[in-house]
Write a protein that holds these residues in place. Structure first.
Motif, PDB file in Angstrom:
ATOM      1  N   GLY A 219       0.807  -1.222   0.000  1.00  0.00           N
ATOM      2  CA  GLY A 219       0.000   0.000   0.000  1.00  0.00           C
ATOM      3  C   GLY A 219       0.840   1.271   0.000  1.00  0.00           C
ATOM      4  O   GLY A 219       0.303   2.366  -0.066  1.00  0.00           O
ATOM      5  N   ARG A 220       2.168   1.152   0.112  1.00  0.00           N
ATOM      6  CA  ARG A 220       3.036   2.353   0.145  1.00  0.00           C
ATOM      7  C   ARG A 220       3.684   2.512  -1.225  1.00  0.00           C
ATOM      8  O   ARG A 220       4.533   1.707  -1.602  1.00  0.00           O
ATOM      9  N   PRO A 221       3.317   3.550  -1.972  1.00  0.00           N
ATOM     10  CA  PRO A 221       3.777   3.671  -3.356  1.00  0.00           C
ATOM     11  C   PRO A 221       5.304   3.624  -3.502  1.00  0.00           C
ATOM     12  O   PRO A 221       5.824   3.032  -4.435  1.00  0.00           O
ATOM     13  N   ARG A 224       6.273  -0.220  -2.924  1.00  0.00           N
ATOM     14  CA  ARG A 224       5.543  -1.271  -3.628  1.00  0.00           C
ATOM     15  C   ARG A 224       6.360  -1.870  -4.766  1.00  0.00           C
ATOM     16  O   ARG A 224       6.432  -3.095  -4.929  1.00  0.00           O
ATOM     17  N   GLY A 225       7.013  -1.021  -5.547  1.00  0.00           N
ATOM     18  CA  GLY A 225       7.775  -1.471  -6.715  1.00  0.00           C
ATOM     19  C   GLY A 225       8.867  -2.460  -6.327  1.00  0.00           C
ATOM     20  O   GLY A 225       9.050  -3.486  -6.995  1.00  0.00           O
ATOM     21  N   ALA A 226       9.590  -2.159  -5.251  1.00  0.00           N
ATOM     22  CA  ALA A 226      10.696  -3.024  -4.832  1.00  0.00           C
ATOM     23  C   ALA A 226      10.173  -4.366  -4.318  1.00  0.00           C
ATOM     24  O   ALA A 226      10.802  -5.408  -4.537  1.00  0.00           O
ATOM     25  N   ALA A 257      13.137  -1.949 -10.033  1.00  0.00           N
ATOM     26  CA  ALA A 257      12.100  -1.121  -9.399  1.00  0.00           C
ATOM     27  C   ALA A 257      12.571   0.317  -9.259  1.00  0.00           C
ATOM     28  O   ALA A 257      11.808   1.268  -9.467  1.00  0.00           O
ATOM     29  N   PHE A 258      13.855   0.489  -8.918  1.00  0.00           N
ATOM     30  CA  PHE A 258      14.429   1.831  -8.742  1.00  0.00           C
ATOM     31  C   PHE A 258      14.352   2.620 -10.055  1.00  0.00           C
ATOM     32  O   PHE A 258      13.880   3.759 -10.084  1.00  0.00           O
ATOM     33  N   TRP A 259      14.784   1.999 -11.148  1.00  0.00           N
ATOM     34  CA  TRP A 259      14.780   2.701 -12.440  1.00  0.00           C
ATOM     35  C   TRP A 259      13.363   2.987 -12.908  1.00  0.00           C
ATOM     36  O   TRP A 259      13.070   4.087 -13.390  1.00  0.00           O
ATOM     37  N   LEU A 260      12.492   2.006 -12.759  1.00  0.00           N
ATOM     38  CA  LEU A 260      11.094   2.226 -13.163  1.00  0.00           C
ATOM     39  C   LEU A 260      10.483   3.363 -12.352  1.00  0.00           C
ATOM     40  O   LEU A 260       9.783   4.219 -12.884  1.00  0.00           O
TER      41      LEU A 260
ATOM     42  N   ALA B  41      15.809   0.166  -2.191  1.00  0.00           N
ATOM     43  CA  ALA B  41      15.025  -0.691  -3.100  1.00  0.00           C
ATOM     44  C   ALA B  41      15.645  -2.083  -3.182  1.00  0.00           C
ATOM     45  O   ALA B  41      14.926  -3.091  -3.159  1.00  0.00           O
ATOM     46  N   VAL B  42      16.982  -2.157  -3.247  1.00  0.00           N
ATOM     47  CA  VAL B  42      17.653  -3.460  -3.319  1.00  0.00           C
ATOM     48  C   VAL B  42      17.400  -4.253  -2.025  1.00  0.00           C
ATOM     49  O   VAL B  42      17.139  -5.461  -2.061  1.00  0.00           O
ATOM     50  N   SER B  43      17.445  -3.580  -0.886  1.00  0.00           N
ATOM     51  CA  SER B  43      17.222  -4.269   0.394  1.00  0.00           C
ATOM     52  C   SER B  43      15.800  -4.824   0.471  1.00  0.00           C
ATOM     53  O   SER B  43      15.594  -5.974   0.873  1.00  0.00           O
ATOM     54  N   VAL B  44      14.821  -3.999   0.097  1.00  0.00           N
ATOM     55  CA  VAL B  44      13.419  -4.446   0.152  1.00  0.00           C
ATOM     56  C   VAL B  44      13.204  -5.594  -0.830  1.00  0.00           C
ATOM     57  O   VAL B  44      12.544  -6.596  -0.517  1.00  0.00           O
TER      58      VAL B  44
END
Lengths: 268, 108
Positions: A219-221, A224-226, A257-260, B41-44
């Motif tokens: 639920g946290r935008p 969520r991606g990661a 996810a980071f790049w997106l 992000a990598v950790s999650v």
């Protein structure tokens, strides 16, 4: 709390309102108006002794029993829990140590790769522990950076005042560490009384805990991606094996996810 | 000193170095630096991959729990989480109870 609110009619007559404490401390203060809010160290310590303690306790109990079965000493089990303090690497190390004639170096490389998440986790948490604090104070958190305190801290620290963050983390982390150590010792002692099916069920407590936390993160935008990226990249680990697989899945899923996230963020 | 002791000592050292490098690096960057967001992000994602693997394709002792029992555990945990409005401890107890019940009820 009403008295502290500044009045528009008499701005000079009242003293400036003190900085507002975090929400949980305010709630506690409402219940016991005369009692000062608990210090953040104690708040963190108490928060660790619920579901996080159950998740860690069950896993480390099973680990202690597995070490006893492999014929290694309680001291080895406690040192592994207390100082490696990362279950994925601990399990890889235990498997390698149990092999006859195992060389130390491949085991170290595999266990370190399995725990390589410590690096990005520490990078991510460092600014939250107070960038204005002297380095040595932040380093007090170093031995306790493990997935359970980290996951709790990443949710909790942004809502706390900067001065309260390191004490909260140390309270939470110290309680978690003590639970892990006590559970490891108990598991080693009670290994004969813990049959394999029960230990297998205990091992499930940890992924279950994180599954619930991550489900809430959907639920946290920003997160969520990661979560989705890591889940999609998980099959990579089946291909690469337990030591490198988790690292590869995290790198691929997290970087994707980071790049997106950055691309969609720029467009928005 | 046995091979297991040496391996443990070196793994401890490597883990401390990884954590120290991370704290130094993260502390030197601005909190809004992209590298911080990437590391997060990598950790999650690593955690998420760990959960998916532990539920769907675990290694070691957890693999001895049949897949339907593991899925029942997750479903019971999620149900507990929803019914108990996000309270983690009772939701986890629901999940573990679900797993044990399903495992016990399975034929063979």
């Amino acid at each position: 709390m009403r008295g502290a609110r500044p009045s528009p009619t008499t701005p000079a007559a009242r003293p400036a309102a003190p900085p507002r404490p975090p929400a949980d401390l305010r709630r506690a203060a409402r219940h016991h108006a005369a009692v000062p809010p608990p210090p953040p160290f104690r708040t963190g310590l108490v928060e660790a002794l619920g579901a996080p303690a159950l998740a860690m306790g069950a896993t480390f109990l099973a680990f202690g029993a597995a070490v006893a079965e492999a014929g290694l000493s309680p001291a080895w089990a406690l040192l592994s829990t207390g100082a490696v303090y990362g279950m994925a690497g601990q399990l890889v190390l235990l498997q390698a140590a149990g092999l006859p004639g195992a060389a130390a170096l491949p085991a170290v490389v595999a266990a370190t790769a399995a725990n390589a998440r410590f690096l990005p986790m520490s990078v991510a948490i460092a600014p939250l522990l107070g960038p204005r604090r002297p380095l040595w104070r932040r380093l007090a958190a170093l031995p306790f950076i493990a997935i359970t305190p980290w996951a709790a801290a990443m949710r909790r620290l942004p809502g706390l005042e900067e001065s309260a963050r390191l004490p909260w983390f140390l309270g939470f982390a110290l309680a978690s560490w003590c639970v892990a150590m006590a559970a490891t010792a108990a598991g080693h002692l009670a290994a004969p009384a813990l049959p394999a099916p029960l230990r297998a069920a205990l091992l499930f407590a940890n992924p279950l805990y994180f599954a619930l936390l991550l489900a809430a993160d959907l639920g946290r935008p920003g997160v969520r991606g990661a979560v989705i990226g890591g889940a999609l990249a998980a099959p990579l680990a089946l291909w690469l094996g337990p030591a490198w697989g988790l690292l590869a899945a995290g790198l691929v899923g997290g970087t994707g996810a980071f790049w997106l996230g950055r691309r969609t963020g720029r467009r928005a | 000193m046995t091979g297991a002791d040496l391996a443990l000592g070196l793994t401890i050292l490597a883990g401390l170095l990884l954590r120290a490098a991370g704290l130094l690096l993260g502390g030197a960057l601005r909190p809004d630096h992209p590298a911080i967001a990437w590391a997060s992000a990598v950790s999650v994602a690593t955690l998420s991959a760990f959960v998916v693997l532990a539920i769907l394709a675990p290694a070691g002792l957890l693999a001895s729990v049949p897949l339907p029992a593991r899925l029942a555990g997750v479903a019971a945990g999620a149900l507990g989480w929803r019914l108990l409005r996000g309270r983690l401890l009772p939701a986890m107890l629901c999940g573990l109870a679900g797993l044990l019940l399903a495992w016990w009820a399975m034929p063979g």
